[in-house]
Design an enzyme around this catalytic site. Structure first.
Site, PDB file in Angstrom:
ATOM      1  N   LYS A   1      46.027   3.778  29.506  1.00 24.20           N
ATOM      2  CA  LYS A   1      46.464   4.978  30.244  1.00 24.20           C
ATOM      3  C   LYS A   1      45.812   5.176  31.616  1.00 24.20           C
ATOM      4  O   LYS A   1      45.479   6.308  31.975  1.00 24.20           O
ATOM      5  CB  LYS A   1      46.208   6.230  29.386  1.00 24.20           C
ATOM      6  CG  LYS A   1      46.924   6.235  28.062  1.00 24.20           C
ATOM      7  CD  LYS A   1      46.583   7.446  27.226  1.00 24.20           C
ATOM      8  CE  LYS A   1      45.234   7.329  26.571  1.00 24.20           C
ATOM      9  NZ  LYS A   1      45.006   8.282  25.487  1.00 24.20           N
TER      10      LYS A   1
ATOM     11  N   ASP B   1      42.628  10.624  18.816  1.00 24.64           N
ATOM     12  CA  ASP B   1      43.426  11.869  18.796  1.00 24.64           C
ATOM     13  C   ASP B   1      44.439  11.910  17.648  1.00 24.64           C
ATOM     14  O   ASP B   1      44.728  12.968  17.095  1.00 24.64           O
ATOM     15  CB  ASP B   1      44.115  12.148  20.149  1.00 24.64           C
ATOM     16  CG  ASP B   1      44.891  10.969  20.709  1.00 24.64           C
ATOM     17  OD1 ASP B   1      44.843   9.885  20.101  1.00 24.64           O
ATOM     18  OD2 ASP B   1      45.544  11.127  21.754  1.00 24.64           O
TER      19      ASP B   1
HETATM   20  C1  BGC Z   1      45.418   4.857  23.094  1.00 22.92           C
HETATM   21  C2  BGC Z   1      45.306   5.497  21.729  1.00 22.92           C
HETATM   22  C3  BGC Z   1      45.678   6.963  21.821  1.00 22.92           C
HETATM   23  C4  BGC Z   1      47.037   7.125  22.486  1.00 22.92           C
HETATM   24  C5  BGC Z   1      47.459   8.573  22.614  1.00 22.92           C
HETATM   25  C6  BGC Z   1      46.776   5.140  23.714  1.00 22.92           C
HETATM   26  O1  BGC Z   1      46.822   4.655  25.016  1.00 22.92           O
HETATM   27  O2  BGC Z   1      45.226   3.469  22.996  1.00 22.92           O
HETATM   28  O3  BGC Z   1      44.012   5.346  21.211  1.00 22.92           O
HETATM   29  O4  BGC Z   1      45.698   7.503  20.538  1.00 22.92           O
HETATM   30  O5  BGC Z   1      47.006   6.549  23.765  1.00 22.92           O
HETATM   31  O6  BGC Z   1      46.563   9.329  23.328  1.00 22.92           O
END
Ligand code: BGC
Length: 507
Positions: free
Chosen positions: A204, A239
Site C-alpha cells: 500500500k 486489521d
Molecule cells: C496488507 C494486509 C492488510 C490489508 C488491508 C494489505 O496490503 O498486506 O496485511 O490486512 O492490506 O489493510
C-alpha cells in the site's frame, strides 16, 4: 454599351456567381464531411478502446468460480507451509476470540494506511460491554511512508503519548498498573507470538527498507521508550484479525473478516487440524485465526489487462499484491485514469491535446471515481466537475461524461466481483458454500467487512453482495450475512490486548 452586350455581361456574371456558389457549397460540404468523418473516426476509436476494456476486464461467473477454486488451492498450499504458495496463510496466535467478559481500560493503535488511529476503550464486561471509547486520527506525512523505521515509529509514539496525556478522570487504570496496547499493524507479519512478529514486506505505498525483517513490536516499544511512554504491547494483530475479533464480540456467528480499503485482505477461523504439526501450535480452543494475506493472490485466471500490468510495473512493489491491485481503494481510481489516458491518446477523448494532468499517476483517487460513478444527475454534473478539477478539462460533453462514468463502472464491477469470488473461496474453505449433506439446517454464517471502499463505495458493495448471492445460490445465500464492522479492528485489537493482558490471571 448596347443592350445586347449588357445582357451578355449580366448572364456571364450570373453564371460566375452561380459557379462560385456551387463551389463554396461543395467546399462547405467537403469540410463538413471531413468534420463528420473525423468525428465518426473518433467515435469509432473510442468505441474500439471501450470494447477492448470491457473484454479485458470482464468477469463471467464461470471465471469467478475458477478463481475461487484457485484461491482455495493456494490457501491449502499456504497452510501446508509451501513457500511458493501465493497465500501466506499466516498463523496469528489468536486461538481465542473475545467472549464479552473483557474488562478494563485498554489502548489500541491502528496503523495501515495514510492515517493511523489511536484509541482508548473502557470495557465493562458481559453486562456493560464497551462503556466508553475515545480516539484520535493522525495523518502520516508522505515522506515518513518511505523514510526510516525510527522516523515513522517516533512520529507514531509521539502522537500516542499526546493522546495518553488527554486521559481524563472517567477513564483510568487501577493503581500501579501499566497501560496495555493492542497494536493493529496492517501489513504481512510473521508472528512469533501473540505480541511479536517480523515484517515480511510493505504494501500500500509504504516502503521503509530498514523495517523489513524487524520485530515490529520492539520497533514501536523502543520508540515509546524514547518518548518516555510506559506502555506494553500485549497483542499484535492484522486489521483483518482485529475486525474478526471486534465482529465476534458483536455477533457470535462471525467466522471471517474482510478488509476492503486502501488494501485488501481476509482472515478466518480455521480448524486446528488444518494447522500442520510442525508449527508446534496446538490451539487451545481447537481453532486458530489465519491471516490469509489474500492481496498477494496471483493466478492466470485473473483478468489482468494491459492497464493492470503497466500499473504494477511502475509500482513500488512490482509483481506483488496482484489481486489487491485489481480490487482495492488504492488502485481503482488509478486504473480508471490509465484507461481514460488511453482514450485521450488513441481516440482524442478530451480533444486534440491530451490533458497534461491526466498523465499524472494516482491523480484520480478512488473516492473521486466513486463520486463520478454515483452521479445520477441528468447532465452528469458531478462527473463534469470532477473532470474539470482533476483532469483540467472544462466543459466536457455529455458523451465524454457518460464514457467516464462507464469506465468507472467497468473497473469497480471487476473489483467487486473478484472480491466476491475471494469471499466465496473462504466460504468454500470453511465448508459453508453449500447446504449440509445430512439435511440439517445451514448454520448462520456472518462475514464482517470493513474498510472505506466497502463502507463508502455503495455501487461496489452492492455489486459484491449480489455477486456473492449469485455464486452461492439463493438457498445458501439466505444463511450468509455480510455485515459492516465499522472500526471493528480498533476495538478488536483492544479486546485482544485485554484477553492477553499481563494481569489477566490476576483478574
Ligand atoms: C496488507 C494486509 C492488510 C490489508 C488491508 C494489505 O496490503 O498486506 O496485511 O490486512 O492490506 O489493510
Amino acid at each position: 454599351m448596347g443592350k445586347a452586350a449588357a445582357v451578355g455581361t449580366a448572364v456571364v456574371v450570373a453564371a460566375a456567381v452561380g459557379v462560385a456558389v456551387v463551389l463554396a457549397r461543395q467546399r462547405r460540404r467537403r469540410e463538413l464531411e471531413l468534420v463528420e468523418g473525423a468525428a465518426a473516426e473518433r467515435k469509432r476509436k473510442v468505441a474500439a478502446v471501450i470494447e477492448d476494456v470491457e473484454h479485458a476486464l470482464s468477469t463471467p461467473t464461470a471465471l469467478l468460480r475458477g478463481i475461487s477454486d484457485a484461491m482455495v488451492s493456494e490457501m491449502e498450499r499456504g497452510l501446508r507451509g509451501d513457500i511458493h504458495a501465493m497465500l501466506k496463510m499466516l498463523i496469528t496466535y489468536v486461538d481465542n476470540l473475545p467472549t464479552g467478559n473483557e474488562e478494563g481500560l485498554f489502548y489500541a493503535l491502528d496503523l495501515g494506511g495514510t492515517n493511523f488511529r489511536v484509541l482508548r476503550v473502557q470495557l465493562g464486561g458481559r453486562e456493560r460491554r464497551v462503556v466508553r471509547q475515545q480516539y484520535d486520527e493522525v495523518s502520516i506525512p508522505p515522506h515518513l511512508m518511505v523514510g526510516t523505521s525510527m522516523e515513522l515509529f517516533d512520529f507514531i509514539a509521539a502522537a500516542l503519548s499526546k493522546f495518553v496525556d488527554t486521559e481524563d478522570n472517567g477513564l483510568h487504570l487501577p493503581e500501579g498498573r501499566q497501560r496495555e496496547l493492542g497494536f493493529t499493524f496492517s501489513f504481512p507479519v510473521n508472528q512469533t507470538s501473540i505480541s511479536s512478529g517480523t515484517l515480511i514486506k510493505w504494501t500500500k505505498g509504504f516502503s521503509i527498507n530498514d523495517a523489513v525483517g524487524q520485530d515490529i513490536v520492539s520497533e514501536l516499544s523502543k520508540a515509546m521508550e524514547r518518548q518516555g511512554l510506559d506502555m506494553k504491547v500485549t497483542a499484535l494483530v492484522n486489521d483483518t484479525v482485529g475486525t474478526l475479533a471486534g465482529g465476534r464480540y458483536a455477533d457470535n456467528d462471525v467466522v471471517a473478516a474482510i478488509i476492503l480499503g486502501t488494501g485488501t485482505n481476509a482472515a478466518y477461523v480455521e480448524h486446528a487440524n488444518a494447522i500442520p504439526k510442525w508449527t508446534g501450535l496446538l490451539p487451545r480452543s481447537g481453532n486458530m485465526v489465519i491471516n490469509t494475506e489474500w492481496g498477494s493472490f496471483k493466478s492466470d485466471k485473473l483478468p489482468l489487462s494491459e492497464y493492470d500490468k503497466a500499473m504494477d510495473f511502475e509500482s513500488l512493489n512490482p509483481g506483488e499484491q496482484i489481486y489487491e491491485k485489481m480490487i482495492s481503494g488504492m488502485y481503482l481510481g488509478e486504473i480508471v485514469r490509465r484507461i481514460l489516458l488511453k482514450l485521450a491518446h488513441d481516440a482524442a477523448l478530451f480533444g486534440d491535446v491530451v490533458p497534461p494532468k491526466l498523465e499524472q499517476p494516482f491523480v484520480l483517487r478512488t473516492p473521486d471515481m466513486s463520486a463520478m460513478h454515483h452521479d445520477s444527475s441528468h447532465d452528469l454534473k458531478t462527473v463534469g466537475a470532477k473532470l474539470k478539477d482533476i483532469v483540467g478539462v472544462a466543459d466536457t460533453s455529455l458523451e465524454v461524461r457518460y464514457i467516464t462514468s462507464h469506465i468507472c463502472d467497468i473497473v469497480a464491477e471487476r473489483g467487486a466481483r473478484l472480491a466476491a469470488a475471494g469471499i466465496y473461496g473462504i466460504l468454500k474453505k470453511l465448508g459453508r458454500d453449500k447446504l449440509p449433506g445430512d439435511g440439517s439446517k445451514m448454520p448462520r454464517t456472518v462475514i464482517a467487512l470493513d474498510g472505506g471502499l466497502y463502507e463508502h463505495y455503495k455501487k461496489f458493495s452492492s455489486c459484491l453482495e449480489s455477486t456473492l448471492t449469485d455464486l452461492l445460490g439463493d438457498a445458501v445465500a439466505s444463511s450468509v450475512v455480510t455485515k459492516l464492522a465499522n472500526d471493528g479492528s480498533g476495538i478488536g485489537a483492544a479486546l485482544l490486548a485485554a484477553s492477553h493482558s499481563q494481569y489477566a490471571e490476576i483478574d
